[in-house]
Design an enzyme around this catalytic site. Structure first.
Site, PDB file in Angstrom:
ATOM      1  N   CYS A  78       0.848  -1.195   0.000  1.00 22.86           N
ATOM      2  CA  CYS A  78       0.000   0.000   0.000  1.00 22.86           C
ATOM      3  C   CYS A  78       0.884   1.245   0.000  1.00 22.86           C
ATOM      4  O   CYS A  78       1.860   1.321   0.761  1.00 22.86           O
ATOM      5  CB  CYS A  78      -0.910   0.006   1.223  1.00 22.86           C
ATOM      6  SG  CYS A  78      -2.009   1.447   1.298  1.00 22.86           S
ATOM      7  N   CYS A  82       0.283   5.115   6.776  1.00 22.39           N
ATOM      8  CA  CYS A  82      -0.378   4.973   8.077  1.00 22.39           C
ATOM      9  C   CYS A  82       0.605   4.370   9.078  1.00 22.39           C
ATOM     10  O   CYS A  82       1.135   3.272   8.858  1.00 22.39           O
ATOM     11  CB  CYS A  82      -1.606   4.092   7.949  1.00 22.39           C
ATOM     12  SG  CYS A  82      -2.763   4.610   6.655  1.00 22.39           S
ATOM     13  N   CYS A  85       0.244   0.658  10.306  1.00 26.20           N
ATOM     14  CA  CYS A  85      -0.091  -0.416   9.367  1.00 26.20           C
ATOM     15  C   CYS A  85       1.129  -1.147   8.805  1.00 26.20           C
ATOM     16  O   CYS A  85       1.987  -0.541   8.152  1.00 26.20           O
ATOM     17  CB  CYS A  85      -0.925   0.136   8.216  1.00 26.20           C
ATOM     18  SG  CYS A  85      -1.543  -1.182   7.127  1.00 26.20           S
ATOM     19  N   CYS A 122     -16.577  -9.423   5.558  1.00 24.36           N
ATOM     20  CA  CYS A 122     -15.919  -8.194   5.109  1.00 24.36           C
ATOM     21  C   CYS A 122     -14.653  -8.549   4.333  1.00 24.36           C
ATOM     22  O   CYS A 122     -13.927  -9.479   4.699  1.00 24.36           O
ATOM     23  CB  CYS A 122     -15.560  -7.317   6.302  1.00 24.36           C
ATOM     24  SG  CYS A 122     -16.945  -7.000   7.421  1.00 24.36           S
ATOM     25  N   CYS A 154     -19.487  -6.613   3.131  1.00 18.45           N
ATOM     26  CA  CYS A 154     -18.794  -5.369   3.475  1.00 18.45           C
ATOM     27  C   CYS A 154     -17.440  -5.379   2.780  1.00 18.45           C
ATOM     28  O   CYS A 154     -16.807  -6.440   2.671  1.00 18.45           O
ATOM     29  CB  CYS A 154     -18.619  -5.266   4.990  1.00 18.45           C
ATOM     30  SG  CYS A 154     -17.673  -3.827   5.547  1.00 18.45           S
ATOM     31  N   CYS A 214     -19.723   1.827   7.786  1.00 16.66           N
ATOM     32  CA  CYS A 214     -18.961   1.220   8.874  1.00 16.66           C
ATOM     33  C   CYS A 214     -17.743   2.117   9.086  1.00 16.66           C
ATOM     34  O   CYS A 214     -16.864   2.190   8.227  1.00 16.66           O
ATOM     35  CB  CYS A 214     -18.541  -0.198   8.491  1.00 16.66           C
ATOM     36  SG  CYS A 214     -17.513  -1.022   9.725  1.00 16.66           S
ATOM     37  N   ARG A 286     -18.361  -2.478  17.378  1.00 17.39           N
ATOM     38  CA  ARG A 286     -17.645  -3.730  17.133  1.00 17.39           C
ATOM     39  C   ARG A 286     -16.294  -3.759  17.839  1.00 17.39           C
ATOM     40  O   ARG A 286     -15.444  -2.879  17.639  1.00 17.39           O
ATOM     41  CB  ARG A 286     -17.451  -3.957  15.628  1.00 17.39           C
ATOM     42  CG  ARG A 286     -16.750  -5.285  15.282  1.00 17.39           C
ATOM     43  CD  ARG A 286     -16.867  -5.635  13.808  1.00 17.39           C
ATOM     44  NE  ARG A 286     -18.279  -5.776  13.454  1.00 17.39           N
ATOM     45  CZ  ARG A 286     -18.956  -4.868  12.760  1.00 17.39           C
ATOM     46  NH1 ARG A 286     -18.355  -3.784  12.314  1.00 17.39           N
ATOM     47  NH2 ARG A 286     -20.227  -5.051  12.499  1.00 17.39           N
TER      48      ARG A 286
END
Length: 348
Positions: A78, A82, A85, A122, A154, A214, A286
């Protein structure tokens, strides 16, 4: 008297948000809702949990704890930075990269999740934004196949434009996950390759096309209690509020900038869940990443505070989870009579 006045402030703020715009997602939170969040967060712990329990009971069946599964359908590489991550191409981590999975392999994982009690499946891809062409079409087909199993669908694919959002809706997508991660004020301390407003724009596209939202965040990234309450206030200010709110406990990965950040006190995490339950009464709260760093009792405390959904299975994207056997026993312990629990003991 202070408690009453704070309740009045909250009700007036929520009513004002609804009357001013039936559907709106602003970049900034409502100040009165933020002040109410702080007031709740600072309450004595037992009183806060009791208050959250009242809201929970008024809005949900107490035996209703949803199981969801989250599969990484494309891992690593990616371009974002972040700080939490391990999938970022900018960091040296031990995450095993893999390209976008084939639909048949995704479907096989979805079937296992359903067999183990999952109600929502998801799918997450490590993209800044979905690519055009065959890969995006493959995701659309995966959504259709997952739906055919009777599961809620999702996806989390990064930033979306209007055209992509329309296609997701046409494929039958139920939920789009797009976490804002933290408060707008703290956002640039965690991520620099995109801005908070970029996330908000995608959320607007999702809401405009009648896909359930979400949206939640990650706690324990070095943020203050005020930042955590600004995050909750942002979510509570949204009209309508998000249908689903994942709250993650930071999982520290070697090689990421946050690998040595100070641990968050688990009671601060539980407090945040309780405030979220009070201010987002209709949302699925969640309990998400980080459960492997929590004791069974800590997880039960989170569910007692108002969480009514968990990510279940062996892994959540790249983070380990306790597994289906543990999760099913955990939910039985929370929702079944004692005689049932004793008669159906599972070895974990």
């Amino acid at each position: 008297m202070e408690h009453v006045s704070q309740e009045e402030i909250l009700n007036n703020s929520l009513n004002s948000c609804v009357s001013s715009s039936q559907e709106s997602i602003a970049e900034d939170y409502d100040e009165d809702i933020y002040q109410q969040a702080l007031f709740l967060y600072r309450k004595p712990f037992l009183q806060l949990i009791q208050d959250a329990a009242v809201v929970h009971k008024d809005n949900w069946s107490q035996a209703d704890i949803q199981r969801s599964a989250l599969l990484s359908i494309k891992t690593g590489s990616c371009p974002e930075d972040c700080s939490y991550c391990p999938q970022s191409a900018r960091y040296e981590t031990n995450i095993k990269k893999h390209p976008l999975m084939e639909v048949k392999d995704i479907l096989a994982k979805a079937k296992v999740a359903k067999e183990n009690g999952a109600q929502r499946f998801c799918m997450g891809a490590a993209w800044r934004k979905p690519p055009r062409g065959e890969q995006f079409d493959r995701v659309l087909e995966a959504i259709r196949k997952v739906k055919s199993l009777g599961l809620e669908s999702c996806v989390t694919l990064g930033l979306l434009n209007e055209e992509q959002t329309v296609k997701l809706k046409e494929a039958g997508l139920d939920y789009y996950n797009h976490n804002v991660d933290t408060s707008k004020d703290y956002y640039s301390k965690v991520i620099t390759t995109r801005k908070f407003k970029d996330r908000v724009e995608t959320l607007r596209n999702v809401r405009k096309n009648n896909i359930n939202i979400c949206c939640g965040g990650i706690l324990g990234m070095g943020e203050s209690a005020e930042d955590r309450m600004k995050l909750i206030a942002f979510l509570a200010t949204m009209q309508p509020q998000p249908e689903s709110v994942p709250i993650n406990f930071l999982v520290k990965f070697d090689g990421t900038p946050l690998e040595n950040v100070e641990n968050l006190d688990i009671l601060d995490f539980v407090r945040t869940i309780a405030v979220a339950r009070i201010l987002l009464p209709k949302a699925r709260i969640r309990l998400s990443a980080g459960r492997m760093d929590m004791s069974r009792e800590a997880q039960i405390l989170c569910l007692t505070a108002g969480a009514n959904s968990i990510f279940s299975g062996e892994v959540l994207l790249t983070s380990p989870l306790p597994g289906y056997t543990f999760d099913n026993k955990l939910i039985d312990d929370m929702t079944k009579p004692l005689d049932y629990v004793k008669e159906n003991k599972n070895v974990i």
